[in-house]
Design a protein around this motif. Structure first.
Motif, short mmCIF file in Angstrom:
data_model
loop_
_atom_site.label_atom_id
_atom_site.label_comp_id
_atom_site.label_asym_id
_atom_site.label_seq_id
_atom_site.Cartn_x
_atom_site.Cartn_y
_atom_site.Cartn_z
N ASP A 263 -31.58 59.32 110.15
CA ASP A 263 -31.58 59.26 111.61
C ASP A 263 -30.33 59.91 112.18
O ASP A 263 -30.37 60.50 113.27
CB ASP A 263 -31.65 57.80 112.08
N ALA A 264 -29.22 59.79 111.44
CA ALA A 264 -27.95 60.34 111.93
C ALA A 264 -28.06 61.84 112.16
O ALA A 264 -27.40 62.37 113.06
CB ALA A 264 -26.84 60.03 110.93
N ILE A 265 -28.89 62.51 111.36
CA ILE A 265 -29.02 63.96 111.54
C ILE A 265 -29.62 64.25 112.92
O ILE A 265 -29.12 65.09 113.66
CB ILE A 265 -29.91 64.56 110.43
N THR A 266 -30.68 63.50 113.25
CA THR A 266 -31.28 63.73 114.57
C THR A 266 -30.33 63.31 115.68
O THR A 266 -30.28 63.95 116.72
CB THR A 266 -32.63 62.98 114.69
N VAL A 267 -29.56 62.24 115.45
CA VAL A 267 -28.58 61.82 116.46
C VAL A 267 -27.56 62.94 116.69
O VAL A 267 -27.26 63.30 117.83
CB VAL A 267 -27.89 60.51 116.03
N ALA A 268 -27.06 63.51 115.59
CA ALA A 268 -26.06 64.57 115.72
C ALA A 268 -26.65 65.79 116.41
O ALA A 268 -25.99 66.43 117.22
CB ALA A 268 -25.52 64.94 114.34
N LEU A 269 -27.90 66.11 116.11
CA LEU A 269 -28.53 67.27 116.74
C LEU A 269 -28.72 67.02 118.22
O LEU A 269 -28.45 67.90 119.05
CB LEU A 269 -29.88 67.56 116.08
N LEU A 270 -29.21 65.81 118.56
CA LEU A 270 -29.43 65.50 119.97
C LEU A 270 -28.11 65.49 120.72
O LEU A 270 -28.03 65.95 121.86
CB LEU A 270 -30.13 64.13 120.08
N GLY A 271 -27.07 64.98 120.08
CA GLY A 271 -25.75 64.96 120.71
C GLY A 271 -25.04 66.30 120.63
O GLY A 271 -23.90 66.40 121.05
N ARG A 272 -25.71 67.31 120.10
CA ARG A 272 -25.17 68.65 119.98
C ARG A 272 -23.82 68.67 119.29
O ARG A 272 -22.94 69.46 119.62
CB ARG A 272 -25.07 69.30 121.35
N SER A 273 -23.65 67.74 118.35
CA SER A 273 -22.45 67.68 117.51
C SER A 273 -21.18 67.49 118.30
O SER A 273 -20.09 67.76 117.81
CB SER A 273 -22.33 68.93 116.63
N LYS A 274 -21.29 67.04 119.55
CA LYS A 274 -20.09 66.74 120.33
C LYS A 274 -19.91 65.23 120.32
O LYS A 274 -20.89 64.49 120.50
CB LYS A 274 -20.26 67.23 121.76
N PRO A 275 -18.68 64.74 120.12
CA PRO A 275 -18.49 63.30 119.89
C PRO A 275 -19.15 62.42 120.95
O PRO A 275 -19.90 61.49 120.59
CB PRO A 275 -16.97 63.16 119.92
N PHE B 111 -31.04 56.34 120.71
CA PHE B 111 -31.86 56.05 119.53
C PHE B 111 -31.78 54.57 119.16
O PHE B 111 -32.75 54.00 118.64
CB PHE B 111 -31.44 56.94 118.36
N GLY B 112 -30.62 53.96 119.43
CA GLY B 112 -30.51 52.51 119.22
C GLY B 112 -31.49 51.77 120.11
O GLY B 112 -32.14 50.81 119.68
N VAL C 116 -41.62 59.49 115.81
CA VAL C 116 -42.27 60.68 116.35
C VAL C 116 -41.57 61.11 117.63
O VAL C 116 -41.24 62.30 117.81
CB VAL C 116 -43.76 60.39 116.62
N VAL C 117 -41.32 60.16 118.53
CA VAL C 117 -40.70 60.50 119.81
C VAL C 117 -39.30 61.07 119.57
O VAL C 117 -38.93 62.09 120.18
CB VAL C 117 -40.65 59.25 120.72
N GLN C 118 -38.55 60.46 118.66
CA GLN C 118 -37.20 60.96 118.38
C GLN C 118 -37.24 62.39 117.87
O GLN C 118 -36.47 63.25 118.32
CB GLN C 118 -36.52 60.07 117.34
N ALA C 119 -38.15 62.64 116.94
CA ALA C 119 -38.24 63.99 116.37
C ALA C 119 -38.62 65.00 117.45
O ALA C 119 -38.07 66.10 117.52
CB ALA C 119 -39.25 64.02 115.23
N LEU C 120 -39.56 64.60 118.31
CA LEU C 120 -39.99 65.53 119.37
C LEU C 120 -38.84 65.83 120.32
O LEU C 120 -38.67 66.97 120.75
CB LEU C 120 -41.18 64.93 120.13
N VAL D 240 -34.86 72.94 112.54
CA VAL D 240 -36.31 72.77 112.77
C VAL D 240 -36.95 72.14 111.54
O VAL D 240 -37.78 71.25 111.66
CB VAL D 240 -36.99 74.13 113.07
N GLY D 241 -36.52 72.60 110.36
CA GLY D 241 -37.11 72.07 109.14
C GLY D 241 -36.89 70.57 109.01
O GLY D 241 -37.83 69.82 108.76
N VAL D 242 -35.65 70.15 109.21
CA VAL D 242 -35.34 68.72 109.07
C VAL D 242 -36.12 67.91 110.10
O VAL D 242 -36.73 66.89 109.78
CB VAL D 242 -33.82 68.49 109.24
#
Lengths: 426, 449
Positions: free
Chosen positions: A331-343, A353-354, A376-380, B234-236
């Motif tokens: 989940d952390a990967i999607t969190v980091a992506l959604l947060g655009r890697s900014k703290p 996500f919590g 599903v919603v998180q991934a989308l 995208v893959g992940v």
């Protein structure tokens, strides 16, 4: 990953337009709007899925021609039931008469968000250096094992014991992540493979430790579960015993401030970002790229380890099993992506996500909608946010001034090989 | 430790006389020597060092801490036409013998590198097989190893990995990093189970799996080729999305109507006459379901297609240097799009193997990380279909070894056996493979200017 759109020199005609026009376009077409619309779009897609799979909807669809109202009512009740439950489980439960009981869901949200933010910070920091840390699961497991072991093996005064346990976990995670950085720096081993492999190694290692008496297994049991953490090493509850939110949340806020300082204000952070943007240029500029990989993976692993510590000392204090990571590492990967890697972006994404997680459990319990819909919603959301041009096309938003359409800098994924070597051979 | 520059693998060993190794006697001084292009060859000591480490390990584990007793290997099952005798060996003697052979191979590889030659792939394969034999002998003291069962189980675990790895090879060779193998396989598994259950046609299920894999791939293709989104991201995200979607639909729909939607017909075993009676190999390779026969064809088709056909040349050129490919008139975006779809379809077959071949029903997250292992096989196999297949077989074998050894009661805790393939991969990636060079433009979006 850094900027989502590469700023280029403003188009010459931009100067001719009135100032407010550009501001409007920036608000409507900019990244904040994109994020909100991505969430909306993902929720709509989730609603469609919920409606399509609802049994009542399917039943009423059978006689749609005779009584179309039934179908519409069933669709609305399925969707609203699910999303109202999601809201009540994550933000405010207005069925409760007592205000304190009513705000309980939002503290649950923050409790779920705490490890997500910590792990998201770790993954995001690695992203900024151009490394992809999929090893959250392994780092969390090792960290939880280390923190837990300190937590139940020693008799120490309360604050010291807690601090030692946290440190032990963070060091455990850092070591597990540091192996990856060291291997990448020394031998060029691809960090994606090594982190995936170390996830499995950590899982089986912890499984072995948990089922072997005398190592991590609780005495007097045959189950693969550890002893409970001593009370002196448990993260205290923040608002008293009726709320689950613990001091780990404060630790995470501190961690966010630290990562923000590290990345934006410190010399190490500058080097990190330079390596992430272009390792070759960084090397030419005199930055030791290899040691940056090691440092980045150490800190990244430590932050992900902090998530494992919070699971161990805050959430599951009664003893842990090999499922303690609860999917947070991924989940952390999607969190980091959604947060655009900014703290602070990661912080906000972690809270969102919590909320989905807390609300998802409530939705599953009261409406029978499987919690997987949340995934599903998180991934989308992440998928939509990753492609701003797509959102602009769907909502017919204008392209912001000063941004070329469909120009997105490649987020910090390093080139798998050192580029100049192959050029030199040709 | 020096690194190989992998851009010169096409050079045959005798051409490798280089300025750096000029002190060595030239390998051949034929009249054509002057006409050879000058090539640089950087000696790589990684393979010899890795061999040395494993030989040392064998010496310590199998000889110093050797176990006395006898190990037996059953080579044929009762149903075989040709019955092979039970092979029984003394553990210590075998271990010492094999360790000596391992040491000789290590020395030979040191010699090869010292004389500026490459360590051939077959030598590594022989080394691996010898080491595993020694390990089996050591672990199975006082018990009998069912060799046919071990190998059949290993192949069964490898088949989805091979399909996934082939999908990964095609996609990365054309320039799109395919982390979504897991999602493509899971989608294939889900859809094939549903379609095969409803229609009762197993081939329809297989076709549906290919379409499902291609659909997941198409999202990857559109986002990475049309919208230039980072391919790894995208893959992940696609993996997460497919896990969520299939789990949701499984709990919400499949579980409630399991008889109608989740009881697919399965592929029947087809014995190939004559060939299936070959001892050991026959039951392993030629008493399988059709999906396993497809894998044999697929591996060689992908290899032949990639390296011997116009399609493969275009595909590789797009992955290596899209601008050059564009200049000679190849449509980069279209080539990438369709080949990524093809990659997804192949990975989808791998997913169908779970539901139509081995398990027989869909389960939540049933691929259980196989897609990531397949990705590791792609990189381990250096983006080559044959090598990637070998890597997939190795992973499958190591995983199955654990279950076989837990039956006969091995001295190693089962968790460490389960760990073995992953540890070996880390060593291999760090030691033998090292700084691997993928297709040059893999992961880079191509913008026509």
């Amino acid at each position: 990953m850094s900027e989502t759109t590469t700023p280029v020199a403003p188009a010459p005609e931009a100067d001719d337009r009135p100032q407010w026009h550009a501001v409007m376009r920036e608000i409507v077409g900019g990244s904040a709007m994109i994020s909100v619309l991505a969430v909306v779009l993902a929720l709509v897609a989730g609603a469609v899925l919920i409606a399509l799979t609802d049994e009542k909807v399917q039943a009423t669809a059978g006689y749609f021609a005779a009584r179309p109202g039934d179908l519409i009512a069933a669709v609305l009740s399925a969707i609203s039931g699910a999303y109202v439950a999601l809201f009540q489980g994550s933000i405010y439960d207005f069925r409760q008469t007592d205000f304190l009981a009513g705000i309980r869901p939002i503290t649950e949200t923050l409790t779920f968000a705490t490890p997500l933010i910590a792990a998201g910070l770790g993954v995001g920091l690695a992203f900024r250096v151009g490394l992809f840390n999929i090893g959250g699961r392994g780092q969390m497991l090792i960290a939880a094992a280390c923190a837990g072991w300190v937590g139940w093996s020693f008799q120490l005064p309360a604050p010291l014991h807690l601090i030692l346990a946290i440190l032990a976990g963070v060091v455990g995670g850092a070591v597990w992540g540091g192996i990856v950085g060291l291997l990448k720096a020394r031998t060029g081993a691809h960090e994606v493979i090594v982190t995936i492999m170390l996830n499995f190694v950590a899982l089986y290692l912890v499984m072995f430790l948990l089922r072997t008496p005398g190592l991590l297994q609780a005495p007097g049991t045959n189950n693969p579960i550890s002893p409970a953490v001593l009370p002196s090493a448990v993260l205290p509850k923040l608002f008293g015993p009726e709320f689950n939110l613990h001091w780990g949340f404060i630790v995470v806020v501190a961690a966010t401030i630290y990562v923000a300082y590290l990345l934006n204000r410190s010399s190490l952070g500058f080097k990190f970002r330079a390596v992430g943007e272009n390792p070759n240029a960084a090397r030419v500029a005199g930055i030791n790229v290899k040691s940056m990989y090691v440092y980045a993976m150490l800190i990244s692993g430590g932050l992900v380890g902090l998530a494992g510590v919070q699971q161990m000392l805050g959430t599951v204090t009664s003893g842990f099993s090999s499922g303690i990571d609860a999917g947070i590492g991924f989940d952390a990967i999607t969190v980091a992506l959604l947060g655009r890697s900014k703290p602070w972006g990661i912080f906000a994404a972690g809270v969102l996500f919590g909320a989905f997680k807390a609300g998802g459990f409530a939705m599953q319990a009261s409406q029978g909608v499987p919690i997987d819909i949340v995934v599903v919603v998180q991934a989308l959301i992440v998928l939509f946010i990753a492609a701003p041009p797509l959102i602009r096309v769907i909502f017919r938003l204008p392209t912001p001034v000063g941004h070329l359409p469909a120009t997105r800098s490649k987020p910090g994924k390093p080139a798998p090989v050192e580029a100049p070597s192959k050029e030199a051979v040709r | 430790m020096t690194t190989v520059d992998p851009t010169v693998p096409q050079v045959t060993p005798h051409q490798l006389d280089v300025p750096q190794t000029a002190a060595l006697p030239p390998q051949h001084n034929g009249p054509d020597a002057a006409a050879l292009l000058e090539t640089t060859f950087v000696r790589s000591w990684k393979a010899p060092i890795a061999f040395g480490v494993f030989t040392l390990l064998a010496l310590i584990l199998f000889v110093v801490f050797g176990r006395t007793g006898e190990s037996s290997f059953r080579l044929s099952t009762d149903s075989d036409l040709i019955q092979l005798p039970l092979v029984t060996v003394a553990a210590v003697a075998t271990s010492i013998g094999i360790t000596i052979v391992l040491a000789l191979i290590s020395l030979f590889s040191f010699f090869l590198v010292a004389t500026a030659k490459r360590v051939p792939l077959w030598l590594t394969a022989v080394f691996a097989v010898m080491f595993l034999t020694a390990f089996l002998t050591w672990a199975a003291v006082g018990a009998t190893v069912q060799v046919p069962g071990l190998l059949v189980g290993a192949l069964s675990l490898s088949v989805p990995l091979i399909f996934g790895a082939l999908g990964g090879v095609i996609s990365e060779r054309v320039g799109v990093v395919n982390v979504a193998i897991e999602g493509q396989m899971l989608a294939g598994a889900f859809v094939s189970a549903v379609i095969a259950s409803i229609s009762g046609q197993v081939f329809l299920g297989l076709l549906a799996a290919m379409i499902a894999g291609a659909l997941v791939s198409s999202v990857l293709a559109v986002f990475s080729i049309r919208y230039f989104v980072d391919q790894v991201i995208v893959g992940v995200v696609l993996n997460v999305l497919v896990v969520g979607l299939t789990s949701f639909l499984y709990s919400q729909v499949l579980q409630k109507n399991a008889e109608v939607l989740n009881t697919p017909v399965r592929f029947q075993r087809i014995d190939i006459p004559v060939l299936s009676e070959i001892p050991i190999l026959g039951p392993l390779l030629f008493r399988q379901t059709i999906i396993v026969y497809i894998v044999y064809i697929a591996v060689f088709a992908v290899y032949w297609g990639l390296f011997k056909t116009r399609w493969g040349l275009r595909l590789r050129s797009v992955g290596e240097h899209p601008q050059a490919a564009d200049t000679v008139g190849i449509n980069v975006a279209r080539t990438r799009f369709w080949n990524v779809l093809l990659a997804g379809a192949i990975a989808g077959i791998g997913g169908a193997y779970f539901t139509l071949g081995s398990v027989g029903a869909f389960n939540k997250e049933m691929t259980a990380g196989a897609g990531y292992i397949a990705l590791a096989a792609v990189i381990f196999g250096r983006w080559d279909p044959i090598r990637a297949t070998l890597a997939a077989l190795l992973f499958g074998f190591a995983t199955n070894l654990q279950s076989s050894l837990s039956i006969i009661g091995s001295p190693v805790p089962s968790e460490f056996m389960l760990m073995l393939p992953y540890v070996v991969t880390i060593f291999a990636v760090a030691g033998v493979v090292g700084r691997v060079r993928g297709p040059a433009a893999s992961g880079k979006p191509y913008r026509k200017s």
